[in-house]
Design a protein around this motif. Sequence first.
Motif, PDB file in Angstrom:
ATOM      1  N   GLY A 180      36.225 -39.459  12.363  1.00  0.00           N
ATOM      2  CA  GLY A 180      35.983 -40.402  11.267  1.00  0.00           C
ATOM      3  C   GLY A 180      35.371 -39.775  10.036  1.00  0.00           C
ATOM      4  O   GLY A 180      35.199 -40.464   9.018  1.00  0.00           O
ATOM      5  N   VAL A 181      35.030 -38.486  10.099  1.00  0.00           N
ATOM      6  CA  VAL A 181      34.447 -37.800   8.945  1.00  0.00           C
ATOM      7  C   VAL A 181      35.539 -36.997   8.251  1.00  0.00           C
ATOM      8  O   VAL A 181      36.244 -36.210   8.891  1.00  0.00           O
ATOM      9  CB  VAL A 181      33.293 -36.877   9.364  1.00  0.00           C
ATOM     10  N   LYS A 182      35.682 -37.175   6.961  1.00  0.00           N
ATOM     11  CA  LYS A 182      36.710 -36.471   6.208  1.00  0.00           C
ATOM     12  C   LYS A 182      36.309 -35.017   5.992  1.00  0.00           C
ATOM     13  O   LYS A 182      35.194 -34.731   5.565  1.00  0.00           O
ATOM     14  CB  LYS A 182      36.949 -37.159   4.858  1.00  0.00           C
ATOM     15  N   ALA A 183      37.232 -34.127   6.291  1.00  0.00           N
ATOM     16  CA  ALA A 183      36.966 -32.701   6.095  1.00  0.00           C
ATOM     17  C   ALA A 183      37.001 -32.346   4.619  1.00  0.00           C
ATOM     18  O   ALA A 183      37.814 -32.863   3.858  1.00  0.00           O
ATOM     19  CB  ALA A 183      37.992 -31.862   6.848  1.00  0.00           C
ATOM     20  N   GLY A 184      36.090 -31.482   4.219  1.00  0.00           N
ATOM     21  CA  GLY A 184      36.066 -30.968   2.854  1.00  0.00           C
ATOM     22  C   GLY A 184      36.270 -29.463   2.873  1.00  0.00           C
ATOM     23  O   GLY A 184      36.589 -28.883   3.910  1.00  0.00           O
ATOM     24  N   PRO A 185      36.082 -28.794   1.763  1.00  0.00           N
ATOM     25  CA  PRO A 185      36.313 -27.348   1.700  1.00  0.00           C
ATOM     26  C   PRO A 185      35.176 -26.558   2.341  1.00  0.00           C
ATOM     27  O   PRO A 185      34.030 -27.007   2.409  1.00  0.00           O
ATOM     28  CB  PRO A 185      36.375 -27.090   0.192  1.00  0.00           C
ATOM     29  N   GLY A 186      35.498 -25.376   2.793  1.00  0.00           N
ATOM     30  CA  GLY A 186      34.478 -24.440   3.255  1.00  0.00           C
ATOM     31  C   GLY A 186      33.752 -24.859   4.511  1.00  0.00           C
ATOM     32  O   GLY A 186      34.292 -25.572   5.374  1.00  0.00           O
ATOM     33  N   TRP A 187      32.499 -24.404   4.612  1.00  0.00           N
ATOM     34  CA  TRP A 187      31.697 -24.593   5.830  1.00  0.00           C
ATOM     35  C   TRP A 187      30.364 -25.290   5.585  1.00  0.00           C
ATOM     36  O   TRP A 187      29.598 -25.512   6.509  1.00  0.00           O
ATOM     37  CB  TRP A 187      31.390 -23.229   6.445  1.00  0.00           C
ATOM     38  N   GLY A 188      30.027 -25.631   4.346  1.00  0.00           N
ATOM     39  CA  GLY A 188      28.691 -26.107   4.034  1.00  0.00           C
ATOM     40  C   GLY A 188      28.550 -27.609   3.956  1.00  0.00           C
ATOM     41  O   GLY A 188      29.281 -28.371   4.607  1.00  0.00           O
ATOM     42  N   CYS A 189      27.610 -28.066   3.131  1.00  0.00           N
ATOM     43  CA  CYS A 189      27.266 -29.483   3.048  1.00  0.00           C
ATOM     44  C   CYS A 189      28.431 -30.351   2.596  1.00  0.00           C
ATOM     45  O   CYS A 189      28.479 -31.547   2.912  1.00  0.00           O
ATOM     46  CB  CYS A 189      26.090 -29.683   2.095  1.00  0.00           C
ATOM     47  N   CYS A 192      24.557 -27.978   7.282  1.00  0.00           N
ATOM     48  CA  CYS A 192      23.952 -28.222   5.973  1.00  0.00           C
ATOM     49  C   CYS A 192      22.438 -28.144   6.085  1.00  0.00           C
ATOM     50  O   CYS A 192      21.856 -28.721   7.015  1.00  0.00           O
ATOM     51  CB  CYS A 192      24.371 -29.609   5.469  1.00  0.00           C
ATOM     52  N   ILE A 193      21.803 -27.427   5.163  1.00  0.00           N
ATOM     53  CA  ILE A 193      20.350 -27.485   5.016  1.00  0.00           C
ATOM     54  C   ILE A 193      20.069 -28.567   3.978  1.00  0.00           C
ATOM     55  O   ILE A 193      20.465 -28.432   2.814  1.00  0.00           O
ATOM     56  CB  ILE A 193      19.763 -26.147   4.544  1.00  0.00           C
ATOM     57  N   LYS A 237      22.598 -38.450   8.603  1.00  0.00           N
ATOM     58  CA  LYS A 237      21.230 -38.042   8.867  1.00  0.00           C
ATOM     59  C   LYS A 237      21.215 -36.818   9.772  1.00  0.00           C
ATOM     60  O   LYS A 237      21.998 -36.721  10.714  1.00  0.00           O
ATOM     61  CB  LYS A 237      20.466 -39.194   9.521  1.00  0.00           C
ATOM     62  N   THR A 238      20.318 -35.886   9.493  1.00  0.00           N
ATOM     63  CA  THR A 238      20.272 -34.637  10.247  1.00  0.00           C
ATOM     64  C   THR A 238      18.845 -34.296  10.649  1.00  0.00           C
ATOM     65  O   THR A 238      17.904 -34.567   9.894  1.00  0.00           O
ATOM     66  CB  THR A 238      20.861 -33.479   9.417  1.00  0.00           C
ATOM     67  N   PRO A 239      18.667 -33.692  11.833  1.00  0.00           N
ATOM     68  CA  PRO A 239      17.330 -33.258  12.243  1.00  0.00           C
ATOM     69  C   PRO A 239      16.920 -31.929  11.610  1.00  0.00           C
ATOM     70  O   PRO A 239      15.777 -31.489  11.757  1.00  0.00           O
ATOM     71  CB  PRO A 239      17.463 -33.112  13.761  1.00  0.00           C
ATOM     72  N   VAL A 240      17.825 -31.294  10.905  1.00  0.00           N
ATOM     73  CA  VAL A 240      17.545 -30.000  10.287  1.00  0.00           C
ATOM     74  C   VAL A 240      16.539 -30.178   9.144  1.00  0.00           C
ATOM     75  O   VAL A 240      16.629 -31.126   8.368  1.00  0.00           O
ATOM     76  CB  VAL A 240      18.842 -29.367   9.752  1.00  0.00           C
ATOM     77  N   LYS A 241      15.597 -29.268   9.057  1.00  0.00           N
ATOM     78  CA  LYS A 241      14.563 -29.346   8.035  1.00  0.00           C
ATOM     79  C   LYS A 241      14.915 -28.490   6.814  1.00  0.00           C
ATOM     80  O   LYS A 241      15.571 -27.463   6.927  1.00  0.00           O
ATOM     81  CB  LYS A 241      13.211 -28.884   8.606  1.00  0.00           C
ATOM     82  N   TRP A 242      14.455 -28.927   5.661  1.00  0.00           N
ATOM     83  CA  TRP A 242      14.607 -28.159   4.436  1.00  0.00           C
ATOM     84  C   TRP A 242      13.850 -26.848   4.544  1.00  0.00           C
ATOM     85  O   TRP A 242      12.750 -26.786   5.111  1.00  0.00           O
ATOM     86  CB  TRP A 242      14.068 -28.976   3.274  1.00  0.00           C
ATOM     87  N   THR A 268      25.995 -24.184   1.614  1.00  0.00           N
ATOM     88  CA  THR A 268      25.228 -24.428   2.842  1.00  0.00           C
ATOM     89  C   THR A 268      23.933 -25.171   2.556  1.00  0.00           C
ATOM     90  O   THR A 268      23.385 -25.826   3.428  1.00  0.00           O
ATOM     91  CB  THR A 268      24.936 -23.085   3.548  1.00  0.00           C
ATOM     92  N   PHE A 269      23.466 -25.118   1.311  1.00  0.00           N
ATOM     93  CA  PHE A 269      22.174 -25.700   0.942  1.00  0.00           C
ATOM     94  C   PHE A 269      22.382 -26.842  -0.046  1.00  0.00           C
ATOM     95  O   PHE A 269      22.880 -26.628  -1.163  1.00  0.00           O
ATOM     96  CB  PHE A 269      21.270 -24.631   0.320  1.00  0.00           C
ATOM     97  N   ALA A 270      21.980 -28.049   0.347  1.00  0.00           N
ATOM     98  CA  ALA A 270      22.074 -29.179  -0.584  1.00  0.00           C
ATOM     99  C   ALA A 270      21.261 -28.907  -1.835  1.00  0.00           C
ATOM    100  O   ALA A 270      21.616 -29.365  -2.930  1.00  0.00           O
ATOM    101  CB  ALA A 270      21.593 -30.455   0.106  1.00  0.00           C
ATOM    102  N   ASP A 271      20.174 -28.144  -1.692  1.00  0.00           N
ATOM    103  CA  ASP A 271      19.347 -27.755  -2.830  1.00  0.00           C
ATOM    104  C   ASP A 271      20.138 -26.990  -3.882  1.00  0.00           C
ATOM    105  O   ASP A 271      19.782 -26.998  -5.056  1.00  0.00           O
ATOM    106  CB  ASP A 271      18.197 -26.858  -2.339  1.00  0.00           C
ATOM    107  N   CYS A 272      21.180 -26.302  -3.451  1.00  0.00           N
ATOM    108  CA  CYS A 272      22.012 -25.551  -4.386  1.00  0.00           C
ATOM    109  C   CYS A 272      23.243 -26.346  -4.791  1.00  0.00           C
ATOM    110  O   CYS A 272      23.558 -26.467  -5.972  1.00  0.00           O
ATOM    111  CB  CYS A 272      22.431 -24.221  -3.752  1.00  0.00           C
ATOM    112  N   LEU A 273      23.909 -26.915  -3.784  1.00  0.00           N
ATOM    113  CA  LEU A 273      25.171 -27.598  -4.035  1.00  0.00           C
ATOM    114  C   LEU A 273      25.009 -28.818  -4.934  1.00  0.00           C
ATOM    115  O   LEU A 273      25.854 -29.107  -5.784  1.00  0.00           O
ATOM    116  CB  LEU A 273      25.801 -28.016  -2.700  1.00  0.00           C
ATOM    117  N   ASP A 274      23.906 -29.561  -4.763  1.00  0.00           N
ATOM    118  CA  ASP A 274      23.727 -30.835  -5.462  1.00  0.00           C
ATOM    119  C   ASP A 274      22.740 -30.768  -6.620  1.00  0.00           C
ATOM    120  O   ASP A 274      22.230 -31.796  -7.073  1.00  0.00           O
ATOM    121  CB  ASP A 274      23.258 -31.906  -4.464  1.00  0.00           C
TER     122      ASP A 274
END
Length: 454
Positions: A182-191, A213-214, A225-230, A271-277
């Motif tokens: 149910g999740v649409k695939a996007g490019p690459g391997w990150g967020c 994704c970080i 939602k993810t258990p991974v921490k920033w 890989t990092f939402a801090d960078c991508l967004d």
Amino acid sequence: MLTRRLLLRAVPIALLLVALVPSALVGRSARASVSNPIKHVVVIDMENHSFDNVLGLLCISDARCNGANSGVISTGKTIPLSIASDIPPNIAHNNGPQVVAVDGGKMDHFDLISGCGAPKYACLSQYKPTQIPNLAALVRGFALSDSTFQLDLAASWGGHLELVTSTIDGFTGDNPVNPARGVKAGPGWGCDSGRRAAWQSVPGAKVQLVPSCIPMQNGSGAYTKTPVKWVPTLMDEMYSAGLSFSIDAGDPPSGTAGFQSSGYQWAICPTFADCLDTPEHNDLHLASQVITDATHGTLPPVSLVTPDFAHSQHNGRSMLVGDNWLGSVVSALEKGPEWLSTAIFITYDDCGCFYDHVTPPSSAYGPRVPMVIVSPYAVAGDTDHTTATQAGILAYIEHTFGLPALGTTDASAYDFSNMFNYSQTPLIPVQMRQSPVPLSSILNAQPPDPNDPT
């Protein structure tokens, strides 16, 4: 008069002490007293080769560094390392196979990992210097570390992640897998990929698949939602210090999902939402950007460079094609107006997983990988035997630009300082060359695998 006599007596004693101190120690002390002229650090992270696989034969032929031309297999037998073909075979090298290969430090189970076994033992192979002429010339003309290890037993995605954080943040390091139903695939391997990666809350805990994704500090950025921490990144540090950087990797082709031949799957930023967004994303460029910047004298303080798939030396792609690309990048840097203030780190993200004979100094570390430093201030022909990891690159950048450490790993990492001499007469460039690629390598090159597990 007494004072003068004491001084006269002290002079021969001081000279004697200097004579007794190893010249290398005197040189390194002198190096430390000279200000660092480096204003540009370029990190070139190639794909999937161990130290013995790429440089073992050069070490033996030059009698300069710790290389091997034979290896031990699971039966206890020692066999010669074969001469590798220009197109590296597909060898499993995610976390599990690397653990098997290292065998608790015995380095004798490489033959048991998928793609390697009898009778050819494909992963127990190595290249002659003539097969990688540009890299060999750079090793011989500049400085080499023969004791740099993977920071973790991780494949490409994990290796690129920790290159800018010095932590794997709970991930096993395995490359991301397909999105959940149910999740649409996007490019690459990150967020933005919708993909998932193996993660543990603490070492030894049950492995679960979570977004690759970080997230941001507030937990946002992943598709769910993810258990991974920033965790903070080098890019965050650079921005906070008012310093620019460039991630030269690849852009996602419009409307294309999954593995990207452009190199977007290895790009660090997504890989990092801090960078991508955030505005940091504006500093993500094609791999060719480093040549443009070098040529025009517009290098930022830090350039993180990963090749596109065709030039990566990844399993299934020509080593010589990759060596030609590496030569073109280094040549542009050498000929550019900022050569005299540049340091280039050339390394490989993981073992591939090709054989290496040296036991990692920690059970957490992976096998040795090449680490070549190219700079006017590199100690020409020097081999540094100091134990290091790829976190040392991050430490060097932080020390050069006065940045704080991101964590305890980079804070304590050896920063390759012994491989530089800032007081020496700057080295002249080493000539790079473009070698003709055999037709067989062009015809037999393998296409990208959308679900590459390595």
